[in-house]
Design an enzyme around this catalytic site. Structure first.
Site, PDB file in Angstrom:
ATOM      1  N   LEU A 243      -2.674  29.235  10.520  1.00  0.00           N
ATOM      2  CA  LEU A 243      -2.865  28.356  11.562  1.00  0.00           C
ATOM      3  C   LEU A 243      -4.228  28.345  11.778  1.00  0.00           C
ATOM      4  O   LEU A 243      -5.712  28.980  10.890  1.00  0.00           O
ATOM      5  CB  LEU A 243      -2.366  29.211  13.054  1.00  0.00           C
ATOM      6  CG  LEU A 243      -0.913  29.811  13.048  1.00  0.00           C
ATOM      7  CD1 LEU A 243      -1.024  30.881  13.963  1.00  0.00           C
ATOM      8  CD2 LEU A 243      -0.199  28.289  13.057  1.00  0.00           C
TER       9      LEU A 243
ATOM     10  N   HIS B 166      -3.009  23.622  15.732  1.00  0.00           N
ATOM     11  CA  HIS B 166      -1.925  24.336  15.476  1.00  0.00           C
ATOM     12  C   HIS B 166      -1.813  25.067  17.026  1.00  0.00           C
ATOM     13  O   HIS B 166      -1.781  24.944  18.347  1.00  0.00           O
ATOM     14  CB  HIS B 166      -1.225  25.556  15.255  1.00  0.00           C
ATOM     15  CG  HIS B 166      -1.106  25.433  13.487  1.00  0.00           C
ATOM     16  ND1 HIS B 166      -2.201  25.873  12.715  1.00  0.00           N
ATOM     17  CD2 HIS B 166      -0.244  24.155  12.943  1.00  0.00           C
ATOM     18  CE1 HIS B 166      -1.536  25.095  11.606  1.00  0.00           C
ATOM     19  NE2 HIS B 166      -0.018  24.936  11.433  1.00  0.00           N
TER      20      HIS B 166
HETATM   21  N1  LIG Z   1      -4.736  18.496  13.022  1.00  0.00           N
HETATM   22  C1  LIG Z   1      -4.390  18.865  13.778  1.00  0.00           C
HETATM   23  N2  LIG Z   1      -3.807  18.434  15.141  1.00  0.00           N
HETATM   24  C2  LIG Z   1      -3.016  18.765  16.119  1.00  0.00           C
HETATM   25  N3  LIG Z   1      -1.663  19.360  15.477  1.00  0.00           N
HETATM   26  C3  LIG Z   1      -1.686  19.479  14.242  1.00  0.00           C
HETATM   27  C4  LIG Z   1      -2.594  19.315  12.634  1.00  0.00           C
HETATM   28  N4  LIG Z   1      -2.698  19.898  11.730  1.00  0.00           N
HETATM   29  C5  LIG Z   1      -1.075  20.238  12.366  1.00  0.00           C
HETATM   30  N5  LIG Z   1      -0.575  20.058  13.110  1.00  0.00           N
HETATM   31  C6  LIG Z   1       0.972  20.527  13.653  1.00  0.00           C
HETATM   32  O1  LIG Z   1       0.597  21.305  14.006  1.00  0.00           O
HETATM   33  C7  LIG Z   1       2.193  21.669  13.813  1.00  0.00           C
HETATM   34  C8  LIG Z   1       2.879  22.758  12.688  1.00  0.00           C
HETATM   35  O2  LIG Z   1       2.454  22.024  11.805  1.00  0.00           O
HETATM   36  P1  LIG Z   1       1.741  22.666   9.999  1.00  0.00           P
HETATM   37  O3  LIG Z   1       2.281  24.505  10.338  1.00  0.00           O
HETATM   38  O4  LIG Z   1       2.376  22.099   8.645  1.00  0.00           O
HETATM   39  O5  LIG Z   1       0.617  22.857   9.454  1.00  0.00           O
HETATM   40  P2  LIG Z   1      -0.044  21.709   8.899  1.00  0.00           P
HETATM   41  O6  LIG Z   1      -1.898  21.794   8.852  1.00  0.00           O
HETATM   42  O7  LIG Z   1      -0.282  20.244   9.296  1.00  0.00           O
HETATM   43  O8  LIG Z   1      -0.110  21.926   7.686  1.00  0.00           O
HETATM   44  P3  LIG Z   1       0.416  21.283   5.813  1.00  0.00           P
HETATM   45  O9  LIG Z   1      -0.369  21.692   5.228  1.00  0.00           O
HETATM   46  O10 LIG Z   1       1.792  22.108   5.470  1.00  0.00           O
HETATM   47  O11 LIG Z   1       0.132  19.645   6.457  1.00  0.00           O
HETATM   48  C9  LIG Z   1       2.769  20.595  13.415  1.00  0.00           C
HETATM   49  O12 LIG Z   1       3.820  19.895  15.213  1.00  0.00           O
HETATM   50  C10 LIG Z   1       1.603  19.524  13.314  1.00  0.00           C
HETATM   51  O13 LIG Z   1       1.569  18.140  13.238  1.00  0.00           O
END
Ligand SMILES: Nc1ncnc2c1ncn2[C@@H]1O[C@H](COP(=O)(O)OP(=O)(O)OP(=O)(O)O)[C@@H](O)[C@H]1O
Ligand SMILES: CC(C)(CO)[C@@H](O)C(=O)[O-]
Ligand code: BAL
Length: 294
Positions: A46, A50
């Protein structure tokens, strides 16, 4: 971000962690229908992106539930499923600080068993640029999010605009399958140099990390051009974006740059305000995605 975490740093109750779907269901059956449930699905590792979703969920719901599940079915062959960062203990502490009440973190076996045969396939998503770059990805996302919604039965579910096509996909599923919940899409949280926060940023070497803000800069260049010349074609805006990306020697591959309808994520030739420009590229060996609204 606002300072919700700071005000709850001494929160008395830690979230309850459910490592099986059946133990989660025992809790879920006892939630009164009058209580609203805010749900934040994640794959863990996270960061503030997130946590902005969690913060929003905390402010608008009686109960906040987060899931941490690295979903194998949305990773293609040769992708980073094995090395995806897994740090449940640290994530649980962060979720506690941000006021999450319950964490669902089932095993792959529990989620998929040995006989899993049902998939959710939303027509058209295999052919959008991110779907073409990651065959099978959106079917995996659609299936796991549908399963999670069935398990959690949230009132509101929170997703990040960083994964723009994913947001459109999930809104489509909720509408088409008559799910009784509201999808809330939150802005992309960025580092101070513009790089979108992502769990995968951890893969960048220090020198790649310095180069990575070129992704956001290239999108901003397109936005500036569109603001100056609202009748610019998608081809012109894409060319401007590409030339900024190509100016950075550490950008080793541009998978796509696309301007799409915000409602369907289908490419448009002549963008209007509100269209989304998105791209996927590799900085060194690390695949990054980002988008902004024109
Ligand atoms: N920078 C961000 N700002 C806002 N929401 C985000 C951001 N990064 C991820 N999210 C959101 O958090 C949720 C969980 O995403 P995930 O766990 O895939 O994280 P991630 O950082 O995007 O990981 P990845 O490296 O897989 O892209 C999703 O709804 C994603 O769109
Ligand atoms: C929505 C999601 C948790 C489904 O695995 C994932 O795609 C993500 O983290 O964006
Ligand atoms: N953030 C979307 C999940 C994935 O990249 O698989």
């Amino acid at each position: 971000m606002t300072s919700y975490a700071a005000t709850t740093a001494s929160r008395a109750t830690k979230p309850i962690l459910y490592s099986t779907i059946s133990s989660f269901r025992k809790f879920r059956r006892n939630v009164s229908p009058t209580q609203s449930i805010g749900f934040v699905p994640t794959m863990g590792a996270l960061h503030e992106g997130h946590l902005s979703l969690v913060e929003k969920a905390r402010h608008h719901n009686d109960i906040v539930i987060a899931s941490v599940f690295v979903n194998p079915t949305q990773f293609g062959q040769g992708e980073d499923f094995d090395k995806y960062p897994r740090q449940l203990e640290q994530d649980s502490e962060l979720l506690a600080d941000y006021g999450v009440d319950h964490i669902l973190a089932p095993s792959i076996d529990d989620m998929y068993g040995n006989h899993h045969a049902t998939v959710v396939n939303v027509k058209g998503f295999d052919n959008i640029p991110e779907g073409l770059a990651r065959p099978g990805h959106f079917q995996g996302v659609a299936t796991i999010v549908t399963k999670l919604f069935n398990i959690v039965q949230p009132t509101n579910a929170y997703f990040g605009q960083k994964d723009a096509a994913q947001c459109v996909l999930i809104q489509r599923i909720v509408e088409d399958l008559n799910m009784d919940l509201t999808v809330v899409v939150m802005d992309t949280i960025r580092e101070s140099d513009g790089l979108a926060k992502s769990s995968r940023n951890a893969y960048l070497t220090p020198i790649e990390r310095q180069a990575a803000p070129v992704v956001y800069r290239s999108l901003q260049t397109a936005k500036q051009l569109f603001d100056q010349k609202p009748n610019a074609s998608s081809a012109e805006l894409v060319a401007a974006t590409r030339s900024v990306l190509q100016s950075e020697p550490l950008v080793s591959e541009i998978q796509y740059i696309s301007i799409d309808s915000k409602d369907t994520m289908q490419p448009v030739a002549q963008p209007k305000a509100g269209a989304i420009i998105s791209l996927a590229c590799k900085v060194g060996t690390v695949r990054l995605i980002d988008n902004i609204v024109l």
